[in-house]
Write a protein that holds these residues in place. Sequence first.
Motif, PDB file in Angstrom:
ATOM      1  N   TYR A  32       0.811  -1.220   0.000  1.00 47.59           N
ATOM      2  CA  TYR A  32       0.000   0.000   0.000  1.00 47.59           C
ATOM      3  C   TYR A  32       0.845   1.271   0.000  1.00 47.59           C
ATOM      4  O   TYR A  32       0.298   2.369  -0.078  1.00 47.59           O
ATOM      5  N   LYS A  33       2.163   1.127   0.040  1.00 49.26           N
ATOM      6  CA  LYS A  33       3.054   2.286   0.115  1.00 49.26           C
ATOM      7  C   LYS A  33       2.835   3.258  -1.042  1.00 49.26           C
ATOM      8  O   LYS A  33       2.895   4.473  -0.859  1.00 49.26           O
ATOM      9  N   GLU A  34       2.597   2.736  -2.216  1.00 46.25           N
ATOM     10  CA  GLU A  34       2.366   3.597  -3.382  1.00 46.25           C
ATOM     11  C   GLU A  34       1.024   3.303  -4.047  1.00 46.25           C
ATOM     12  O   GLU A  34       0.867   3.468  -5.252  1.00 46.25           O
ATOM     13  N   ASP A  35       0.060   2.912  -3.244  1.00 49.93           N
ATOM     14  CA  ASP A  35      -1.286   2.638  -3.749  1.00 49.93           C
ATOM     15  C   ASP A  35      -2.142   3.890  -3.525  1.00 49.93           C
ATOM     16  O   ASP A  35      -2.604   4.156  -2.422  1.00 49.93           O
ATOM     17  N   PHE A  36      -2.336   4.631  -4.600  1.00 54.05           N
ATOM     18  CA  PHE A  36      -3.032   5.909  -4.504  1.00 54.05           C
ATOM     19  C   PHE A  36      -4.527   5.796  -4.823  1.00 54.05           C
ATOM     20  O   PHE A  36      -5.163   6.763  -5.209  1.00 54.05           O
ATOM     21  N   THR A  37      -5.062   4.595  -4.611  1.00 50.68           N
ATOM     22  CA  THR A  37      -6.503   4.399  -4.782  1.00 50.68           C
ATOM     23  C   THR A  37      -7.191   4.607  -3.438  1.00 50.68           C
ATOM     24  O   THR A  37      -6.567   4.538  -2.372  1.00 50.68           O
ATOM     25  N   THR A  38      -8.487   4.824  -3.528  1.00 44.42           N
ATOM     26  CA  THR A  38      -9.281   4.965  -2.314  1.00 44.42           C
ATOM     27  C   THR A  38      -9.321   3.631  -1.559  1.00 44.42           C
ATOM     28  O   THR A  38      -9.174   2.571  -2.169  1.00 44.42           O
ATOM     29  N   LEU A  39      -9.522   3.714  -0.287  1.00 45.56           N
ATOM     30  CA  LEU A  39      -9.580   2.508   0.537  1.00 45.56           C
ATOM     31  C   LEU A  39     -10.725   1.592   0.101  1.00 45.56           C
ATOM     32  O   LEU A  39     -10.542   0.398  -0.070  1.00 45.56           O
ATOM     33  N   ASP A  40     -11.906   2.170  -0.100  1.00 47.09           N
ATOM     34  CA  ASP A  40     -13.083   1.375  -0.469  1.00 47.09           C
ATOM     35  C   ASP A  40     -13.980   2.228  -1.361  1.00 47.09           C
ATOM     36  O   ASP A  40     -14.628   3.165  -0.882  1.00 47.09           O
ATOM     37  N   SER A  41     -14.021   1.915  -2.624  1.00 44.40           N
ATOM     38  CA  SER A  41     -14.805   2.712  -3.572  1.00 44.40           C
ATOM     39  C   SER A  41     -16.308   2.612  -3.315  1.00 44.40           C
ATOM     40  O   SER A  41     -17.073   3.430  -3.819  1.00 44.40           O
ATOM     41  N   ASN A  42     -16.732   1.649  -2.514  1.00 42.14           N
ATOM     42  CA  ASN A  42     -18.151   1.511  -2.177  1.00 42.14           C
ATOM     43  C   ASN A  42     -18.530   2.233  -0.887  1.00 42.14           C
ATOM     44  O   ASN A  42     -19.668   2.123  -0.431  1.00 42.14           O
ATOM     45  N   CYS A  43     -17.584   2.945  -0.300  1.00 37.87           N
ATOM     46  CA  CYS A  43     -17.822   3.588   0.995  1.00 37.87           C
ATOM     47  C   CYS A  43     -17.958   5.098   0.816  1.00 37.87           C
ATOM     48  O   CYS A  43     -17.221   5.707   0.046  1.00 37.87           O
ATOM     49  N   ASP A  44     -18.870   5.680   1.589  1.00 37.48           N
ATOM     50  CA  ASP A  44     -19.109   7.117   1.505  1.00 37.48           C
ATOM     51  C   ASP A  44     -18.551   7.881   2.705  1.00 37.48           C
ATOM     52  O   ASP A  44     -18.896   9.037   2.926  1.00 37.48           O
ATOM     53  N   CYS A  45     -17.649   7.272   3.460  1.00 29.78           N
ATOM     54  CA  CYS A  45     -17.126   7.946   4.650  1.00 29.78           C
ATOM     55  C   CYS A  45     -16.105   9.023   4.272  1.00 29.78           C
ATOM     56  O   CYS A  45     -15.574   9.052   3.162  1.00 29.78           O
ATOM     57  N   TYR A  46     -15.825   9.877   5.208  1.00 29.71           N
ATOM     58  CA  TYR A  46     -14.878  10.976   5.021  1.00 29.71           C
ATOM     59  C   TYR A  46     -13.505  10.450   4.599  1.00 29.71           C
ATOM     60  O   TYR A  46     -12.862  11.006   3.710  1.00 29.71           O
ATOM     61  N   CYS A  47     -13.065   9.391   5.217  1.00 27.68           N
ATOM     62  CA  CYS A  47     -11.756   8.803   4.912  1.00 27.68           C
ATOM     63  C   CYS A  47     -11.690   8.369   3.451  1.00 27.68           C
ATOM     64  O   CYS A  47     -10.758   8.728   2.728  1.00 27.68           O
ATOM     65  N   CYS A  48     -12.670   7.617   3.011  1.00 32.19           N
ATOM     66  CA  CYS A  48     -12.654   7.075   1.646  1.00 32.19           C
ATOM     67  C   CYS A  48     -12.852   8.158   0.590  1.00 32.19           C
ATOM     68  O   CYS A  48     -12.356   8.029  -0.525  1.00 32.19           O
ATOM     69  N   LYS A  49     -13.551   9.206   0.938  1.00 31.31           N
ATOM     70  CA  LYS A  49     -13.794  10.282  -0.022  1.00 31.31           C
ATOM     71  C   LYS A  49     -12.593  11.207  -0.182  1.00 31.31           C
ATOM     72  O   LYS A  49     -12.500  11.937  -1.165  1.00 31.31           O
ATOM     73  N   ASN A  50     -11.666  11.179   0.785  1.00 33.33           N
ATOM     74  CA  ASN A  50     -10.607  12.190   0.787  1.00 33.33           C
ATOM     75  C   ASN A  50      -9.172  11.672   0.830  1.00 33.33           C
ATOM     76  O   ASN A  50      -8.251  12.459   0.605  1.00 33.33           O
ATOM     77  N   TYR A  51      -8.968  10.392   1.127  1.00 33.02           N
ATOM     78  CA  TYR A  51      -7.601   9.914   1.338  1.00 33.02           C
ATOM     79  C   TYR A  51      -7.349   8.589   0.633  1.00 33.02           C
ATOM     80  O   TYR A  51      -8.266   7.816   0.398  1.00 33.02           O
ATOM     81  N   THR A  52      -6.088   8.337   0.320  1.00 30.23           N
ATOM     82  CA  THR A  52      -5.696   7.107  -0.379  1.00 30.23           C
ATOM     83  C   THR A  52      -5.111   6.094   0.601  1.00 30.23           C
ATOM     84  O   THR A  52      -4.741   6.434   1.730  1.00 30.23           O
ATOM     85  N   LYS A  53      -4.986   4.882   0.115  1.00 31.84           N
ATOM     86  CA  LYS A  53      -4.346   3.837   0.922  1.00 31.84           C
ATOM     87  C   LYS A  53      -2.902   4.224   1.242  1.00 31.84           C
ATOM     88  O   LYS A  53      -2.429   3.997   2.358  1.00 31.84           O
ATOM     89  N   ALA A  54      -2.217   4.815   0.275  1.00 37.32           N
ATOM     90  CA  ALA A  54      -0.823   5.216   0.499  1.00 37.32           C
ATOM     91  C   ALA A  54      -0.726   6.235   1.634  1.00 37.32           C
ATOM     92  O   ALA A  54       0.161   6.138   2.495  1.00 37.32           O
ATOM     93  N   TYR A  55      -1.622   7.190   1.637  1.00 34.87           N
ATOM     94  CA  TYR A  55      -1.596   8.202   2.695  1.00 34.87           C
ATOM     95  C   TYR A  55      -1.940   7.587   4.045  1.00 34.87           C
ATOM     96  O   TYR A  55      -1.291   7.886   5.058  1.00 34.87           O
TER      97      TYR A  55
END
Length: 175
Positions: free
Chosen positions: A95-118
Motif C-alpha cells: 500500500y506504500k504507493e497505492d493511490f486508490t481509495t480505501l473502499d470505492s463503495n464507501c461514503d465515509c470521510y476517509c474514503c472520499k478524501n484519502y488514499t491507501k498510500a496516505y
Amino acid sequence: MCAEELVKMDFPGYSIGGTSIGEPKEKYFEMVEMSVKYLPEDKPRYVMGVGSIDYLLGSIAMGVDMFDCVLPTRLARHGALITSSGRVNIKNEKYKEDFTTLDSNCDCYCCKNYTKAYLRHLYVCDEIFGKRLMSIHNIRFLIHLMEGARQAIKEDRFGDFMKVQLAAFGDNRGF
C-alpha cells in the motif's frame, strides 16, 4: 433466570452481556438465544461487546436490536480496515504507493478524501490522525452494514442478506 426476572421489572429495554468475552461462538449464540426468548419483542434488546459481522448478523437473526463494541476502533488502531472487498492490513508494503481509495463503495470521510498510500504513511509514522481516519471508516462500514440489515428486515429478506454478507466476509472471524 436473569432475563425472566428482569422482565418482571418492566424496563424500557434489556441488555445481554458477558456472552462474548472468551466464550466459543456456539456458546455465545446459545446464551443470546436463551436470553432473547424471554425478552419482550416490543422493547429494545441490546447485546454488549459485539462488533464482528458474523456475531452482529447472527444476533439480529435472533431478534437483537442494538450493539456496541470497541472492535472497529481497535482494528483501526492496529492498521486493520474492514472494506467491501475484505480486510485490508494497511501496514503492508504493497500500500506504500497505492493511490486508490480505501473502499470505492464507501461514503465515509476517509474514503472520499484519502488514499491507501496516505493512510499507510500516517500509520507507519504513528500519526493519530491516521488512526482516527481508519476508525471513522470502520465505524461507517458497520453502520452501512446495519443500514442494509434494517432495509432487508423491512423487505422481509434478512436471511438472504445475511447469507450474502457472510459469504463476502466469511463467518469465522467476521472480518
